[in-house]
Design a protein around this motif. Sequence first.
Motif, PDB file in Angstrom:
ATOM      1  N   ALA A  31       0.830  -1.207   0.000  1.00 48.15           N
ATOM      2  CA  ALA A  31       0.000   0.000   0.000  1.00 48.15           C
ATOM      3  C   ALA A  31       0.861   1.251   0.000  1.00 48.15           C
ATOM      4  CB  ALA A  31      -0.951  -0.008   1.198  1.00 48.15           C
ATOM      5  N   ALA A  32       2.006   1.205   0.695  1.00 52.18           N
ATOM      6  CA  ALA A  32       2.912   2.358   0.725  1.00 52.18           C
ATOM      7  C   ALA A  32       3.506   2.613  -0.650  1.00 52.18           C
ATOM      8  CB  ALA A  32       4.023   2.121   1.747  1.00 52.18           C
ATOM      9  N   LEU A  33       3.916   1.555  -1.330  1.00 51.28           N
ATOM     10  CA  LEU A  33       4.428   1.706  -2.695  1.00 51.28           C
ATOM     11  C   LEU A  33       3.340   2.273  -3.611  1.00 51.28           C
ATOM     12  CD1 LEU A  33       6.428  -1.007  -4.676  1.00 51.28           C
ATOM     13  CD2 LEU A  33       4.619   0.305  -5.746  1.00 51.28           C
ATOM     14  N   TYR A  34       2.158   1.689  -3.540  1.00 57.03           N
ATOM     15  CA  TYR A  34       1.061   2.075  -4.420  1.00 57.03           C
ATOM     16  C   TYR A  34       0.605   3.514  -4.160  1.00 57.03           C
ATOM     17  CZ  TYR A  34      -3.422   1.551  -6.899  1.00 57.03           C
ATOM     18  OH  TYR A  34      -4.485   1.703  -7.738  1.00 57.03           O
ATOM     19  N   ARG A  35       0.598   3.927  -2.896  1.00 55.01           N
ATOM     20  CA  ARG A  35       0.209   5.305  -2.589  1.00 55.01           C
ATOM     21  C   ARG A  35       1.137   6.295  -3.276  1.00 55.01           C
ATOM     22  NH1 ARG A  35       1.407   9.667   0.060  1.00 55.01           N
ATOM     23  NH2 ARG A  35       3.405   8.799   0.760  1.00 55.01           N
ATOM     24  N   GLN A  36       2.431   6.007  -3.238  1.00 54.90           N
ATOM     25  CA  GLN A  36       3.398   6.932  -3.841  1.00 54.90           C
ATOM     26  C   GLN A  36       3.262   6.977  -5.367  1.00 54.90           C
ATOM     27  OE1 GLN A  36       7.405   6.797  -1.426  1.00 54.90           O
ATOM     28  NE2 GLN A  36       6.332   4.846  -1.192  1.00 54.90           N
ATOM     29  N   VAL A  37       2.989   5.826  -5.980  1.00 55.19           N
ATOM     30  CA  VAL A  37       2.746   5.815  -7.421  1.00 55.19           C
ATOM     31  C   VAL A  37       1.551   6.705  -7.754  1.00 55.19           C
ATOM     32  CG1 VAL A  37       2.029   4.396  -9.386  1.00 55.19           C
ATOM     33  CG2 VAL A  37       3.755   3.531  -7.789  1.00 55.19           C
ATOM     34  N   THR A  38       0.489   6.584  -6.981  1.00 53.89           N
ATOM     35  CA  THR A  38      -0.731   7.341  -7.255  1.00 53.89           C
ATOM     36  C   THR A  38      -0.523   8.831  -7.047  1.00 53.89           C
ATOM     37  OG1 THR A  38      -1.985   5.405  -6.503  1.00 53.89           O
ATOM     38  CG2 THR A  38      -3.211   7.456  -6.773  1.00 53.89           C
ATOM     39  N   VAL A  39       0.223   9.198  -6.027  1.00 52.44           N
ATOM     40  CA  VAL A  39       0.548  10.607  -5.798  1.00 52.44           C
ATOM     41  C   VAL A  39       1.322  11.172  -6.990  1.00 52.44           C
ATOM     42  CG1 VAL A  39       1.974  12.160  -4.407  1.00 52.44           C
ATOM     43  CG2 VAL A  39       0.460  10.516  -3.289  1.00 52.44           C
ATOM     44  N   GLU A  40       2.261  10.396  -7.513  1.00 53.56           N
ATOM     45  CA  GLU A  40       3.053  10.858  -8.657  1.00 53.56           C
ATOM     46  C   GLU A  40       2.195  10.960  -9.923  1.00 53.56           C
ATOM     47  OE1 GLU A  40       6.478  11.786  -8.626  1.00 53.56           O
ATOM     48  OE2 GLU A  40       5.899  11.822  -6.516  1.00 53.56           O
ATOM     49  N   ILE A  41       1.275  10.034 -10.113  1.00 52.65           N
ATOM     50  CA  ILE A  41       0.373  10.112 -11.268  1.00 52.65           C
ATOM     51  C   ILE A  41      -0.527  11.341 -11.142  1.00 52.65           C
ATOM     52  CG2 ILE A  41      -1.607   9.000 -12.404  1.00 52.65           C
ATOM     53  CD1 ILE A  41      -0.267   6.305 -11.756  1.00 52.65           C
ATOM     54  N   ARG A  42      -1.023  11.592  -9.961  1.00 51.28           N
ATOM     55  CA  ARG A  42      -1.864  12.787  -9.749  1.00 51.28           C
ATOM     56  C   ARG A  42      -1.070  14.057 -10.046  1.00 51.28           C
ATOM     57  NH1 ARG A  42      -4.486  13.807  -3.905  1.00 51.28           N
ATOM     58  NH2 ARG A  42      -2.275  13.983  -3.375  1.00 51.28           N
ATOM     59  N   ALA A  43       0.174  14.103  -9.622  1.00 48.87           N
ATOM     60  CA  ALA A  43       1.002  15.276  -9.913  1.00 48.87           C
ATOM     61  C   ALA A  43       1.202  15.446 -11.415  1.00 48.87           C
ATOM     62  CB  ALA A  43       2.356  15.139  -9.204  1.00 48.87           C
ATOM     63  N   ALA A  44       1.375  14.334 -12.122  1.00 50.08           N
ATOM     64  CA  ALA A  44       1.543  14.396 -13.582  1.00 50.08           C
ATOM     65  C   ALA A  44       0.266  14.877 -14.263  1.00 50.08           C
ATOM     66  CB  ALA A  44       1.954  13.026 -14.116  1.00 50.08           C
ATOM     67  N   ILE A  45      -0.879  14.460 -13.747  1.00 47.68           N
ATOM     68  CA  ILE A  45      -2.160  14.949 -14.277  1.00 47.68           C
ATOM     69  C   ILE A  45      -2.254  16.455 -14.095  1.00 47.68           C
ATOM     70  CG2 ILE A  45      -4.673  14.942 -13.941  1.00 47.68           C
ATOM     71  CD1 ILE A  45      -4.444  11.959 -13.244  1.00 47.68           C
ATOM     72  N   HIS A  46      -1.958  16.931 -12.893  1.00 45.03           N
ATOM     73  CA  HIS A  46      -2.041  18.367 -12.605  1.00 45.03           C
ATOM     74  C   HIS A  46      -1.044  19.170 -13.431  1.00 45.03           C
ATOM     75  CE1 HIS A  46      -3.920  17.495  -8.378  1.00 45.03           C
ATOM     76  NE2 HIS A  46      -4.751  17.278  -9.375  1.00 45.03           N
ATOM     77  N   ALA A  47       0.079  18.546 -13.779  1.00 44.85           N
ATOM     78  CA  ALA A  47       1.100  19.238 -14.576  1.00 44.85           C
ATOM     79  C   ALA A  47       0.798  19.199 -16.065  1.00 44.85           C
ATOM     80  CB  ALA A  47       2.470  18.617 -14.303  1.00 44.85           C
TER      81      ALA A  47
END
Length: 262
Positions: A31-47
């Motif tokens: 879950a810790a690995l997956y949370r960080q992946v999702t945070v990075e994907i969200r940042a890429a969406i916002h960018a």
Amino acid sequence: MAAQNIDDVVDGLAEIVREAVRTGDRIGYFAALYRQVTVEIRAAIHAGLFDDGARMDRFDTLFGNRYFDAYDAWRRDRSGPRCWRETFGLLDDADTVIVQHLILGVNAHINLDLAVAAAGTGPGADIQTLRRDFLLINDILARVVLAVQDSVDALSPLLSLLDKVGGRSDERILDFSVRESRAEAWHNAVVLAGQDEEERAATVERLDSRATVLARLTARPGGLVRPALELIRHTENDDVPAVITHLDNAVRQASAARRGTG
């Protein structure tokens, strides 16, 4: 739990991580690995890095809900996809090392869930319009996995033994596992996107069966890997809350290290 958007996915994963830290539950590793992946994907969406940010929000939400559904089914009555049952069933096994738990989660979520979520986001011929963004997600995933691998290396000082006994002198085992799975997931997504409901159900069953076999091989490897895992287990950090916290900070720690050497 059911996510409505990528923010809900991040929040849901963060809650699983927090509860796992509180209770010392190894479910927090993946879950810790997956949370960080999702945070990075969200940042890429916002960018604005994706061709279609709104579509990627839907994609990630479908993907996240596959995990939440499996998590809820296991917590409720030990049901859900077989590959996830294999994965969750080893959470209380103290003989399973950190990297095994991570690979088990990666296996189920990518070898089964990723293709299903991609096909659901881009059904029929629309799947081809998803390819560039799908590959960008792969790049993000690979970057996070490398950071988490560094974290695992710090927690498991003898982890390199797996590379040596596996004959992969230039590979790191977690990254190797993810890269192999990502390529297969796109092929399966294209297949699923072109199928009718009955055909999709059969394909999903096949993917689940294959991922279940891979989970069993990961959990109970043979040959020289077994004694290597025993050595790793006796030397790695066995403080579950501390391990989860360390893994959950992997990307931040990697970014800080890069700034420190830049």
